[in-house]
Scaffold this motif. Structure first.
Motif, mmCIF file in Angstrom:
data_model
loop_
_atom_site.group_PDB
_atom_site.id
_atom_site.type_symbol
_atom_site.label_atom_id
_atom_site.label_comp_id
_atom_site.label_asym_id
_atom_site.label_seq_id
_atom_site.Cartn_x
_atom_site.Cartn_y
_atom_site.Cartn_z
ATOM 1 N N GLN A 21 0.851 -1.116 -0.134
ATOM 2 C CA GLN A 21 0.037 0.118 -0.001
ATOM 3 C C GLN A 21 0.796 1.214 -0.101
ATOM 4 O O GLN A 21 1.831 1.491 0.727
ATOM 5 N N ILE A 22 0.680 2.089 -0.941
ATOM 6 C CA ILE A 22 1.521 3.195 -1.237
ATOM 7 C C ILE A 22 0.685 4.376 -0.873
ATOM 8 O O ILE A 22 -0.429 4.785 -1.552
ATOM 9 N N SER A 23 1.256 5.421 0.038
ATOM 10 C CA SER A 23 0.505 6.440 0.594
ATOM 11 C C SER A 23 1.098 7.838 0.111
ATOM 12 O O SER A 23 2.645 7.578 0.428
ATOM 13 N N VAL A 24 0.789 8.787 -0.536
ATOM 14 C CA VAL A 24 1.638 9.819 -1.006
ATOM 15 C C VAL A 24 0.917 11.335 -0.592
ATOM 16 O O VAL A 24 -0.335 11.253 -0.592
ATOM 17 N N ALA A 25 1.696 12.095 -0.543
ATOM 18 C CA ALA A 25 1.108 13.692 -0.235
ATOM 19 C C ALA A 25 0.647 14.115 -1.956
ATOM 20 O O ALA A 25 1.734 13.932 -2.743
ATOM 21 N N LYS A 26 -0.493 14.132 -2.331
ATOM 22 C CA LYS A 26 -0.997 14.045 -3.705
ATOM 23 C C LYS A 26 -0.644 15.440 -4.228
ATOM 24 O O LYS A 26 -0.355 15.525 -5.499
ATOM 25 N N ASP A 27 -0.163 16.370 -3.599
ATOM 26 C CA ASP A 27 0.561 17.690 -4.316
ATOM 27 C C ASP A 27 1.784 17.508 -4.353
ATOM 28 O O ASP A 27 2.545 18.413 -5.113
ATOM 29 N N ILE A 28 2.663 16.637 -3.921
ATOM 30 C CA ILE A 28 3.968 16.256 -4.078
ATOM 31 C C ILE A 28 4.093 15.256 -5.195
ATOM 32 O O ILE A 28 4.801 15.340 -6.234
ATOM 33 N N ILE A 29 3.453 14.080 -4.963
ATOM 34 C CA ILE A 29 3.262 12.927 -6.071
ATOM 35 C C ILE A 29 1.796 12.859 -6.285
ATOM 36 O O ILE A 29 0.836 12.041 -5.756
ATOM 37 N N PRO A 30 1.641 13.281 -7.378
ATOM 38 C CA PRO A 30 -0.095 13.297 -7.886
ATOM 39 C C PRO A 30 -0.427 12.066 -8.708
ATOM 40 O O PRO A 30 -1.634 11.854 -8.877
ATOM 41 N N ASP A 31 0.483 11.080 -8.897
ATOM 42 C CA ASP A 31 0.321 9.914 -9.819
ATOM 43 C C ASP A 31 0.772 8.768 -9.022
ATOM 44 O O ASP A 31 1.588 7.868 -9.499
ATOM 45 N N PRO A 32 0.236 8.402 -7.842
ATOM 46 C CA PRO A 32 0.757 7.171 -7.261
ATOM 47 C C PRO A 32 0.349 6.092 -7.915
ATOM 48 O O PRO A 32 1.275 4.749 -7.514
ATOM 49 N N GLU A 33 -0.427 5.880 -8.776
ATOM 50 C CA GLU A 33 -0.761 4.717 -9.439
ATOM 51 C C GLU A 33 0.301 4.580 -10.440
ATOM 52 O O GLU A 33 0.591 3.112 -10.663
ATOM 53 N N PHE A 34 0.985 5.622 -10.985
ATOM 54 C CA PHE A 34 2.055 5.355 -12.019
ATOM 55 C C PHE A 34 3.265 4.785 -11.128
ATOM 56 O O PHE A 34 3.994 3.913 -11.498
ATOM 57 N N LEU A 35 3.541 5.292 -9.804
ATOM 58 C CA LEU A 35 4.639 4.700 -9.221
ATOM 59 C C LEU A 35 4.340 3.280 -8.898
ATOM 60 O O LEU A 35 5.353 2.811 -8.654
ATOM 61 N N ALA A 36 3.327 2.983 -8.366
ATOM 62 C CA ALA A 36 2.782 1.587 -8.253
ATOM 63 C C ALA A 36 3.432 0.787 -9.467
ATOM 64 O O ALA A 36 3.744 -0.254 -9.184
ATOM 65 N N LYS A 37 3.062 1.215 -10.451
ATOM 66 C CA LYS A 37 3.347 0.509 -11.811
ATOM 67 C C LYS A 37 4.911 0.267 -11.938
ATOM 68 O O LYS A 37 5.420 -0.689 -12.291
ATOM 69 N N CYS A 38 5.525 1.272 -11.482
ATOM 70 C CA CYS A 38 7.001 1.370 -11.592
ATOM 71 C C CYS A 38 7.577 0.179 -10.744
ATOM 72 O O CYS A 38 8.396 -0.478 -11.199
ATOM 73 N N PHE A 39 7.018 0.189 -9.621
ATOM 74 C CA PHE A 39 7.430 -1.000 -8.719
ATOM 75 C C PHE A 39 7.245 -2.311 -9.199
ATOM 76 O O PHE A 39 7.901 -3.139 -9.373
ATOM 77 N N GLU A 40 5.971 -2.358 -10.002
ATOM 78 C CA GLU A 40 5.559 -3.827 -10.323
ATOM 79 C C GLU A 40 6.457 -4.137 -11.606
ATOM 80 O O GLU A 40 6.913 -5.311 -11.656
ATOM 81 N N GLU A 41 6.814 -3.306 -12.416
ATOM 82 C CA GLU A 41 7.733 -3.508 -13.456
ATOM 83 C C GLU A 41 9.152 -3.590 -13.269
ATOM 84 O O GLU A 41 9.745 -4.294 -13.749
ATOM 85 N N ALA A 42 9.458 -3.124 -12.048
ATOM 86 C CA ALA A 42 10.907 -3.290 -11.696
ATOM 87 C C ALA A 42 10.966 -4.783 -11.228
ATOM 88 O O ALA A 42 12.045 -5.278 -11.473
ATOM 89 N N LEU A 43 10.089 -5.565 -10.588
ATOM 90 C CA LEU A 43 10.184 -6.785 -10.084
ATOM 91 C C LEU A 43 10.116 -7.723 -11.360
ATOM 92 O O LEU A 43 10.882 -8.743 -11.521
ATOM 93 N N VAL A 44 9.228 -7.359 -12.352
ATOM 94 C CA VAL A 44 9.087 -8.226 -13.590
ATOM 95 C C VAL A 44 10.546 -8.034 -14.419
ATOM 96 O O VAL A 44 10.927 -9.375 -14.842
ATOM 97 N N ASP A 45 11.222 -6.803 -14.450
ATOM 98 C CA ASP A 45 12.563 -6.789 -15.167
ATOM 99 C C ASP A 45 13.620 -7.805 -14.268
ATOM 100 O O ASP A 45 14.508 -8.596 -14.855
ATOM 101 N N MET A 46 13.386 -7.688 -12.890
ATOM 102 C CA MET A 46 14.466 -8.466 -12.185
ATOM 103 C C MET A 46 13.946 -10.123 -12.446
ATOM 104 O O MET A 46 15.128 -10.834 -12.475
ATOM 105 N N LYS A 47 12.813 -10.444 -12.534
ATOM 106 C CA LYS A 47 12.485 -11.764 -12.712
ATOM 107 C C LYS A 47 12.921 -12.315 -13.930
ATOM 108 O O LYS A 47 13.683 -13.312 -14.141
ATOM 109 N N GLU A 48 12.807 -11.293 -15.185
ATOM 110 C CA GLU A 48 13.385 -11.746 -16.560
ATOM 111 C C GLU A 48 14.940 -11.851 -16.569
ATOM 112 O O GLU A 48 15.453 -12.824 -16.941
ATOM 113 N N ALA A 49 15.557 -11.078 -15.528
ATOM 114 C CA ALA A 49 17.225 -11.092 -15.682
ATOM 115 C C ALA A 49 17.376 -12.226 -14.802
ATOM 116 O O ALA A 49 18.715 -12.737 -15.071
#
Length: 488
Positions: free
Chosen positions: A458-486
């Motif tokens: 669960q990712i909690s952000v101050a929305k006026d600093i990080i307005p796109d937490p869904e994109f940040l969550a996707k970055c984390f998910e893609e990072a694990l996918v890249d590590m799995k492939e490697a």
């Protein structure tokens, strides 16, 4: 920053006019010797600036049966002293737990009408997250009843368990879920909490005294370095400002929530690619890679390679972690065990341009950092220092000092080992389990819980600093996918 700041309402627990006599429900039947002092760390979480509520979100498989849930909570929850005690002020003004003979469940179980949470185009997760974010800028739990609530979002088959952090920490919460909310087909069997992620290094006696000497010197060296670093962070040291930096007062800003979903099996596969790596190492590597990926997109002019971004990680200090020991925390005579017993460590990660970087390089660097943290006494000393400051300097001064250290970091992260078998509440199977806490000065907080072969962060952000937490969550998910492939 000041234009975004609101004024958080203090709970009645902080009002000196409230005494044990004014808050005792059924106190005539309560044992006057049952009062128990609140621990120093529990007192820290009762201070207005750092008041923390744990929110544990549970998704249910079937429609919610309110009567069954009430019956279940009455049977398994109210027998524990923390959930049937008031937080009061004693004769000398010291806060303490006071046992009460009666708890009105109707004041603790809040049934949320469908009309309140169905405004998000029937997107269940968005509606639940929106409901949770309202807690960040609202008042805390009322002190005229035990400090917990269970909100039932009927339209979304979801329950939100709110527990004041003064009652206990994440390990205490997981022991509660595992010992009290058992699977419908395994009422007599305690769900498996899995193996402990933290293991003490054991030295084979055949290796000789020099191994012990090297380990001792390393422990002293890293403890000294990390302690000095923490003191500097407490006084003035902070990182360069980036697109994710928070600071003083940000705990009062409006928040948004998003969820990064991982398969526990994928994380186990990745950790095998680096010898002796752990799930915690993988998590730190994923966060490092994900934040680098996110900052690449949010900072058009780029950032210096190797830029340090410092966070705070929560570390469970209990000796034992398996369920056989954790379930003991729920015994009626274990009030002191069911408490806050965790330390914090400063967790540095380093920005690297995501293009052209070996995905497993983030994991290797994370492992080096985490190994040094484990070798030191940083987590243990942070816990002891917090207790000493609260005991001898008083709550206000201690909170001011510790708040500065928190304000000078960029994120908070924790990883809680949840039940690895299905649990149920009132016979209703739980399909997912997520945890977050109320706001802190950092603009980014991340709390991961593993449950039944999945891990949700669960990712909690101050929305006026990080307005796109869904994109940040996707970055984390893609990072694990890249590590799995490697790792293949």
């Amino acid at each position: 920053m000041e234009s975004h700041m609101g004024e958080r309402k203090e709970t009645r627990a902080n009002d000196p006019s409230f005494s044990s006599s004014s808050l005792c429900m059924g106190s005539s039947a309560a044992d006057k010797f049952s009062d128990e002092p609140i621990t120093p760390i529990g007192g820290f979480f009762l201070q207005p600036r750092m008041e923390q509520i744990i929110h544990c979100t549970m998704g249910f498989k079937n429609p919610i049966d309110i009567a069954a849930i009430k019956s279940h909570l009455k049977t398994v929850l109210l027998s524990h002293p923390r959930f049937s005690s008031l937080m009061v002020r004693g004769p000398r003004g010291l806060k303490q737990w006071h046992s009460t003979s009666h708890v009105d469940l109707d004041r603790h179980i809040i049934v949320v009408p469908d009309t309140i949470t169905t405004a998000s185009n029937f997107d269940h997760e968005a509606a639940v997250n929106a409901y949770l974010t309202d807690f960040y800028t609202s008042s805390g739990l009322s002190a005229d009843k035990p400090l917990w609530e269970f909100h039932l979002l009927m339209a979304h088959n979801c329950g939100v368990f709110r527990i004041h952090h003064a009652l206990g920490d994440g390990a205490s919460l997981m022991s509660l879920l595992s010992a009290s909310f058992r699977g419908p087909e395994e009422e007599e069997k305690l769900p498996d909490l899995g193996s402990a992620g933290k293991k003490r290094n054991r030295v084979n006696g055949e290796k000789g005294w020099w191994v012990l000497l090297i380990g001792f010197v390393g422990m002293v060296w890293f403890t000294l370095i990390f302690t000095v670093e923490f003191v500097l962070r407490l006084l003035w040291d902070c990182d360069r400002k980036t697109e994710i930096s928070g600071g003083d007062g940000v705990e009062l800003w409006p928040r948004r929530l998003a969820t990064a979903r991982f398969k526990l099996q994928d994380m186990k596969l990745v950790k095998k690619a680096v010898p002796n790596a752990t799930i915690n190492d993988v998590l730190v590597g994923v966060v490092s890679a994900g934040l680098s990926r996110y900052l690449d997109q949010r900072t058009p002019n780029g950032l210096p390679e190797g830029l340090r971004i410092t966070g705070m990680a929560m570390v469970n200090l209990r000796e034992q972690h398996r369920l056989q020991e954790q379930s003991d925390l729920m015994k009626s005579n274990s009030g002191l065990s069911w408490r806050n017993k965790f330390g914090t460590v400063l967790l540095p990660i380093y920005y690297q341009k995501s293009s052209g970087t070996d995905p497993l390089g983030y994991l290797k660097r994370a492992k080096v950092t985490m190994d040094r943290k484990k070798q030191s006494l940083e987590a243990f000393l942070s816990y002891k220092i917090g207790c000493i400051l609260m005991t001898y300097l008083g709550a206000e001064i201690a909170t001011w000092l510790l708040y500065r250290a928190v304000s000078n970091t960029n994120f908070v992260i924790s990883n809680m080992l949840g039940p690895q078998e299905e649990i149920a509440v009132g016979g209703n199977p739980v399909t997912y389990l997520r945890v977050n806490t109320s706001s802190v000065p950092q603009a980014l907080t991340m709390h991961m819980v593993s449950y039944a072969e999945r891990a949700d962060m669960q990712i909690s952000v101050a929305k006026d600093i990080i307005p796109d937490p869904e994109f940040l969550a996707k970055c984390f998910e893609e990072a694990l996918v890249d590590m799995k492939e490697a790792a293949h």
